[in-house]
Write an enzyme that holds these catalytic residues in place. Structure first.
Site, PDB file in Angstrom:
ATOM      1  CG  LEU A  51     -23.668 -26.810  37.075  1.00 12.34           C
ATOM      2  CD1 LEU A  51     -23.446 -25.311  36.875  1.00 12.34           C
ATOM      3  CD2 LEU A  51     -25.122 -27.083  37.438  1.00 12.34           C
ATOM      4  CG  ASP A  52     -25.657 -31.815  31.917  1.00 12.61           C
ATOM      5  OD1 ASP A  52     -25.110 -32.665  32.644  1.00 12.61           O
ATOM      6  OD2 ASP A  52     -26.834 -31.910  31.503  1.00 12.61           O
ATOM      7  CB  THR A  53     -20.176 -29.567  28.918  1.00 10.12           C
ATOM      8  OG1 THR A  53     -19.314 -30.529  29.551  1.00 10.12           O
ATOM      9  CG2 THR A  53     -19.322 -28.602  28.105  1.00 10.12           C
ATOM     10  CB  THR A  55     -25.843 -26.520  32.407  1.00 13.85           C
ATOM     11  OG1 THR A  55     -26.644 -27.499  31.750  1.00 13.85           O
ATOM     12  CG2 THR A  55     -26.684 -25.784  33.429  1.00 13.85           C
TER      13      THR A  55
END
Length: 209
Positions: A51-53, A55
């Site tokens: 997951l993106d940081t 998110t």
């Protein structure tokens, strides 16, 4: 070190409710979220997706190498159904449907959605009124590209709250949460979800099934 919340325990994997801001790769401030959980549990753990940081939400982490290989393959083969919740200001170009298009890396890690369909990123979405000026979105990514959901919402003219990279309304947190994962693992069906964050506009969400 963060105190991390495990939403589901299995002999072969954990479902972590990743906090917003927890990194997948170590930086100068902290270890990767997988290494943080490994330190918390005393186990050797394996990431199987990311997951993106900024998110938050459902992150599967394998507890052994064999499970890591099998779960990674499920993601690669798109055998895992994912549901995200996002909140955005403004009125979208359409309230539900399929967002589909090739993605182009434009500059400084930013992406944009193209009209071409050679190898498209695809996201099915449904949106609902939250409060005046805001809607929440249930997002079902059919592919898994970098910044796919963030770019998809921008393409509707409604970038996600907190996503200043793509022109979203300013907020301390990105309002994008990985909510549910559904998949079959070793002949057993799983439908797993994590709690919704209790910050910002997430506090205005109605009860969602």
């Amino acid at each position: 070190m963060r105190a991390l919340s495990i939403a589901f325990h299995h002999a072969d994997f954990y479902l972590l409710n990743k906090p917003a801001g927890a990194p997948m790769h170590a930086n100068e401030q902290e270890l990767s979220v997988v290494h943080q959980l490994a330190a918390q549990t005393g186990e050797t753990l394996f990431p199987v997706h990311r997951l993106d940081t900024p998110t938050s939400g459902a992150l599967l982490i394998a507890r052994n190498a064999a499970a890591a290989a099998e779960l990674s393959q499920l993601f690669a083969q798109r055998q895992i159904s994912k549901t995200y919740i996002a909140i955005a200001a403004g009125k979208p170009k359409k309230k539900q449907g399929l967002i589909s298009g090739d993605m182009d890396n434009v500059r400084r890690g930013n992406w944009r959605l193209l009209h071409s369909q050679n190898n498209p990123a695809q996201t099915r979405f449904f949106s609902y009124s939250l409060k005046p000026g805001y809607r929440y979105y249930l997002l079902h990514p059919l592919t898994g590209r970098t910044h796919q959901l963030r770019v998809a919402l921008k393409s509707l003219g409604t970038p996600i709250v907190g996503d200043q990279r793509y022109g979203g309304e300013a907020h301390e947190y990105l309002h994008l949460h990985a909510w549910k994962l559904s998949f079959s693992y070793q002949q057993q069906a799983f439908s797993l979800q994590v709690d919704i964050p209790n910050y910002g506009l997430f506090n205005d969400l109605p009860t969602i099934d």
